[in-house]
Scaffold this motif. Structure first.
Motif, short mmCIF file in Angstrom:
data_model
loop_
_atom_site.label_atom_id
_atom_site.label_comp_id
_atom_site.label_asym_id
_atom_site.label_seq_id
_atom_site.Cartn_x
_atom_site.Cartn_y
_atom_site.Cartn_z
N THR A 41 0.83 -1.21 0.00
CA THR A 41 0.00 0.00 0.00
C THR A 41 0.86 1.25 0.00
O THR A 41 0.59 2.21 -0.75
N SER A 42 1.90 1.27 0.81
CA SER A 42 2.74 2.46 0.88
C SER A 42 3.48 2.70 -0.43
O SER A 42 3.74 3.85 -0.80
N VAL A 43 3.81 1.64 -1.14
CA VAL A 43 4.49 1.81 -2.42
C VAL A 43 3.55 2.43 -3.45
O VAL A 43 3.96 3.27 -4.26
N TRP A 44 2.27 2.05 -3.40
CA TRP A 44 1.31 2.66 -4.32
C TRP A 44 1.14 4.14 -4.02
O TRP A 44 1.00 4.96 -4.94
N ALA A 48 1.89 7.25 -6.53
CA ALA A 48 0.92 8.32 -6.77
C ALA A 48 1.54 9.69 -6.49
O ALA A 48 1.33 10.65 -7.26
N ALA A 49 2.32 9.79 -5.43
CA ALA A 49 2.97 11.06 -5.11
C ALA A 49 3.99 11.43 -6.20
O ALA A 49 4.09 12.60 -6.60
N GLY A 50 4.74 10.45 -6.69
CA GLY A 50 5.71 10.71 -7.74
C GLY A 50 5.05 11.18 -9.03
O GLY A 50 5.52 12.14 -9.67
N VAL A 51 3.96 10.53 -9.40
CA VAL A 51 3.25 10.93 -10.62
C VAL A 51 2.63 12.32 -10.44
O VAL A 51 2.66 13.15 -11.37
N ALA A 52 2.08 12.59 -9.25
CA ALA A 52 1.51 13.92 -9.00
C ALA A 52 2.59 14.99 -9.07
O ALA A 52 2.36 16.08 -9.64
N MET A 53 3.77 14.72 -8.52
CA MET A 53 4.87 15.68 -8.59
C MET A 53 5.31 15.89 -10.04
O MET A 53 5.62 17.01 -10.46
N VAL A 77 8.25 2.09 -8.75
CA VAL A 77 8.13 1.01 -9.74
C VAL A 77 9.13 -0.10 -9.44
O VAL A 77 8.81 -1.28 -9.56
N GLN A 78 10.32 0.26 -9.01
CA GLN A 78 11.32 -0.75 -8.65
C GLN A 78 10.84 -1.59 -7.47
O GLN A 78 11.03 -2.80 -7.44
N LEU A 79 10.19 -0.96 -6.50
CA LEU A 79 9.69 -1.69 -5.34
C LEU A 79 8.47 -2.54 -5.67
O LEU A 79 8.17 -3.50 -4.96
N LEU A 80 7.75 -2.21 -6.73
CA LEU A 80 6.58 -3.00 -7.13
C LEU A 80 6.97 -4.22 -7.96
O LEU A 80 6.12 -5.05 -8.25
N ASP A 81 8.22 -4.35 -8.34
CA ASP A 81 8.69 -5.46 -9.16
C ASP A 81 8.49 -6.79 -8.42
O ASP A 81 9.02 -6.97 -7.33
#
Length: 96
Positions: A41-44, A48-53, A77-81
Motif C-alpha cells: 500500500t505504501s508503495v502505491w 501516486a505522489a511521484g506521478v503527482a509531482m 516502480v522498482q519496489l513494485l517489481d
C-alpha cells in the motif's frame, strides 16, 4: 540426531511469528492477512505522489519538481517489481 517433525514445526512457527507477527495473529484468528511481502500500500502511495509531482512539475514548468517526480516514480516502480529480491520472488541469476 535429527530433529523431530514437531520440533521443526515449532521452530518454523517461531520464526514466522518473529518475521511477521501481523500475519501469524491473523492466521491464528482465522482471518488470513497478506504476508508482509505482498503488502504494498505504501508503495502505491509513493507512486501516486511521484506521478503527482511529475504532473505538477510539467504544469508549472519546474525542472526540479519534474526530476523529483521521476525519481519517486522510479523508486516506486522498482519496489513494485514481483521479482525483486527483497520480496522473496523468483531470483534469476545474471546471464553468463
Amino acid at each position: 540426531m535429527p530433529q523431530s517433525d514437531d520440533e521443526r514445526l515449532v521452530d518454523l512457527a517461531a520464526r514466522l511469528e518473529h518475521e511477521d507477527p501481523r500475519f501469524t495473529r491473523a492466521l491464528s484468528a482465522g482471518r488470513p492477512a497478506r504476508p508482509r511481502e505482498y503488502r504494498r500500500t505504501s508503495v502505491w502511495w509513493l507512486l501516486a505522489a511521484g506521478v503527482a509531482m511529475l504532473i505538477a512539475g510539467m504544469i508549472v514548468a519546474d525542472g526540479l519538481l519534474i526530476a523529483a517526480g521521476l525519481v519517486l516514480a522510479g523508486i516506486a516502480v522498482q519496489l513494485l517489481d514481483p521479482d525483486h529480491p527483497r520480496t522473496g520472488g523468483p531470483h534469476h541469476p545474471p546471464p553468463d
